[in-house]
Write an enzyme that holds these catalytic residues in place. Sequence first.
Site, PDB file in Angstrom:
ATOM      1  N   HIS A 303       0.530  -1.280  -0.135  1.00  0.00           N
ATOM      2  CA  HIS A 303      -0.035   0.553  -0.128  1.00  0.00           C
ATOM      3  C   HIS A 303       0.920   1.622  -0.375  1.00  0.00           C
ATOM      4  CE1 HIS A 303      -3.694  -1.311   0.732  1.00  0.00           C
ATOM      5  NE2 HIS A 303      -3.550  -2.309   1.654  1.00  0.00           N
ATOM      6  N   HIS A 346      -3.672  -0.882  12.141  1.00  0.00           N
ATOM      7  CA  HIS A 346      -2.675   0.614  11.863  1.00  0.00           C
ATOM      8  C   HIS A 346      -3.737   0.575  13.698  1.00  0.00           C
ATOM      9  CE1 HIS A 346      -2.215   4.574  10.255  1.00  0.00           C
ATOM     10  NE2 HIS A 346      -1.584   3.829  10.653  1.00  0.00           N
ATOM     11  N   HIS A 376     -11.170   6.618  15.341  1.00  0.00           N
ATOM     12  CA  HIS A 376     -10.533   5.957  15.726  1.00  0.00           C
ATOM     13  C   HIS A 376      -9.997   6.565  16.062  1.00  0.00           C
ATOM     14  CE1 HIS A 376     -12.368   3.416  12.568  1.00  0.00           C
ATOM     15  NE2 HIS A 376     -12.279   2.739  13.961  1.00  0.00           N
ATOM     16  N   HIS A 382      -7.325   0.369  14.655  1.00  0.00           N
ATOM     17  CA  HIS A 382      -8.194  -0.125  13.798  1.00  0.00           C
ATOM     18  C   HIS A 382      -8.017  -1.108  12.915  1.00  0.00           C
ATOM     19  CE1 HIS A 382      -6.558   3.535  13.465  1.00  0.00           C
ATOM     20  NE2 HIS A 382      -7.104   3.289  11.578  1.00  0.00           N
TER      21      HIS A 382
END
EC number: 1.13.11.5
Length: 456
Positions: A303, A346, A376, A382
């Site tokens: 990513h 994360h 969050h 999360h």
Amino acid sequence: MSRHSEDIIHGTSYTNYISGFGNECASEDPRCPGSLPEGQNNPQVCPYNLYAEQLSGSAFTCPRSTNKRSWLYRILPSVSHKPFESIDEGHVTHNWDEVDPDPNQLRWKPFEIPKASQKKVDFVSGLHTLCGAGDIKSNNGLAIHIFLCNTSMENRCFYNSDGDFLIVPQKGNLLIYTEFGKMLVQPNEICVIQRGMRFSIDVFEETRGYLLEVYGVHFELPDLGPIGANGLANPRDFLIPVAWYEDRQAPGGYTVINKYQGKLFAAKQDVSPFNVVAWHGNYTPYKYNLKNFMVINSVAFDHADPSIFTVLTAKSVRPGVAIADFVIFPPRWGVADKTFRPPYYHRNCMSEFMGLIRGHYEAKQGGFLPGGGSLHSTMTPHGPDADCFEKASKAKLAPERIADGTMAFMFESSLSLAVTKWGLKASRCLDENYYKCWEPLKSHFTPNSRNPTEPN
């Protein structure tokens, strides 16, 4: 339907726009050609006997690259009003100590819009502060609000002395009257009303949306770095309204509402505040259609950081650290090889509030719904729910379209956000079972095999 309903025909507006982010622009209402003074800002007598008024969005001595101001040529100056008096601020607050801190993952079901048949609620009376941080008086911080309304602002306008508003409609069109002209803002578009600008909003149905308020700074386009000169949100796609005025008396008085140091105040005047015949400058409201965002994405593996989806940023004094970023997750192709493609698990030094304009967010197909939200907080873990993890871990990694028919967004901040009483209790939309979406996660640990079977 409001008195301005004739301005909307088949969901479109006759209004024209000027193109470009932060440009030096000039506009005059075609009913008064030549209404902009030539060669100077403040002549002894303005064309058409108008008043000259400067609106400054920055200190006079800011560097030219950050200096923001516009000159307005109006029928009466904005000072023509009765004294401001305090009014009930409803659900608007900047008190971040209402409740004790809560580090848990929070999610809200779609916020409920009041029924017009039961109670008329316009944009201002329908503002609800959900969370925020910082200090208004020192011009440092932000607030996230939800707006829930069902009627237009009749003979009422609003301006914010505390900061800029980034408005994200989720349900229903907004016809926004400003001192610079009119904008039609529809779901999947955003607009920014900068500090001090007076505006009024017409709606045409029960309407809902999100609002990000930043104190003391303005939104900018993010720096592109190695991306180069083009990409993400391109400056040409931001639209600024053209001059339009109304020379209208207001029977019974026109109410100007001011948000100042987190409190609401109201003053009466006899005429519409939208009496600006011409203007020039670089301090204006503007809108942007999210479909124009040029997505940058990974074409090999892994990513890229979600900062590649930043539309606008409000910078802090620390390089690379934002008071707030506005980030979107638009339709795009996913082609990364040997990669878990949904968002990864994360923990973050930033606070992340997410909202959904339409569709289904890829990491949580259930529970996270249009018109709702999630928060969050700083360093709170999360990531994808159990079902998403299982499916993505076994999926065949062919090129695929991601998020078609969907538009999710994030307000991300370096500040640690506090949630209000309304957000936790009075809204009655907090999802008490959010944490359960991760409970089915199970261990796949294979201590005797370093290379698990790959799905492709």
